[in-house]
Design a protein around this motif. Sequence first.
Motif, mmCIF file in Angstrom:
data_model
loop_
_atom_site.group_PDB
_atom_site.id
_atom_site.type_symbol
_atom_site.label_atom_id
_atom_site.label_comp_id
_atom_site.label_asym_id
_atom_site.label_seq_id
_atom_site.Cartn_x
_atom_site.Cartn_y
_atom_site.Cartn_z
ATOM 1 N N GLY A 8 0.803 -1.400 0.422
ATOM 2 C CA GLY A 8 0.488 -0.371 0.038
ATOM 3 C C GLY A 8 1.134 1.501 0.020
ATOM 4 N N ARG A 9 1.958 1.399 0.408
ATOM 5 C CA ARG A 9 2.491 2.889 0.948
ATOM 6 C C ARG A 9 3.558 2.884 -0.518
ATOM 7 N N GLY A 10 2.994 1.784 -1.996
ATOM 8 C CA GLY A 10 3.637 2.018 -3.086
ATOM 9 C C GLY A 10 3.133 3.248 -3.967
ATOM 10 N N ALA A 11 1.948 3.482 -3.633
ATOM 11 C CA ALA A 11 0.857 4.372 -3.885
ATOM 12 C C ALA A 11 1.041 5.896 -3.754
ATOM 13 N N ALA A 12 1.321 6.178 -2.260
ATOM 14 C CA ALA A 12 1.687 6.955 -1.298
ATOM 15 C C ALA A 12 3.111 6.640 -1.675
ATOM 16 N N ARG A 13 3.776 6.459 -2.224
ATOM 17 C CA ARG A 13 5.858 7.014 -2.742
ATOM 18 C C ARG A 13 5.507 7.507 -4.172
ATOM 19 N N LEU A 14 4.024 6.493 -5.241
ATOM 20 C CA LEU A 14 4.320 6.986 -6.420
ATOM 21 C C LEU A 14 3.415 8.666 -6.482
ATOM 22 N N ILE A 15 2.660 8.910 -5.868
ATOM 23 C CA ILE A 15 2.756 10.757 -5.971
ATOM 24 C C ILE A 15 3.774 11.289 -5.641
ATOM 25 N N ILE A 16 4.361 11.250 -4.638
ATOM 26 C CA ILE A 16 5.527 12.163 -4.097
ATOM 27 C C ILE A 16 6.613 11.464 -5.415
ATOM 28 N N HIS A 17 6.972 10.598 -5.890
ATOM 29 C CA HIS A 17 7.311 10.639 -6.506
ATOM 30 C C HIS A 17 6.888 11.049 -8.472
ATOM 31 N N ALA A 18 5.748 11.485 -8.961
ATOM 32 C CA ALA A 18 4.686 12.344 -10.033
ATOM 33 C C ALA A 18 5.324 13.812 -9.271
ATOM 34 N N ALA A 19 4.835 13.882 -8.042
ATOM 35 C CA ALA A 19 4.632 15.360 -7.641
ATOM 36 C C ALA A 19 6.342 16.128 -8.413
ATOM 37 N N VAL A 20 7.166 15.349 -7.550
ATOM 38 C CA VAL A 20 8.467 15.996 -7.464
ATOM 39 C C VAL A 20 8.961 15.757 -9.598
#
Length: 94
Positions: A8-20
């Motif tokens: 489930g942490r993958g989605a949160a990390r994806l959002i951070i990755h996309a924002a950066v």
Amino acid sequence: MRRDLGCGRGAARLIIHAAVTVVVVLALAVVNVFVASEFPWSVFPAIGMGLGVWFHWYFAVRRGEEFMLRHQDDVEREARRLAASMLASTMDRA
């Protein structure tokens, strides 16, 4: 034995990755427009970083749990094989 794999942490990390990625691509576009506007070179890093976000989504979010479960099965199978091998070598010494 199945455990929570933390997928489930993958989605949160994806959002951070996309924002950066968006922030960096916008910064590069600004530099491109104001410093070297002769050629739109900032498109190339944007494409590369966009591919990075896509791969992150595909392998960590879309198929992450499948890959983690397969890896866990492989690790458990190897652990059983090693345990059987150690038991056999212990029995041979006795």
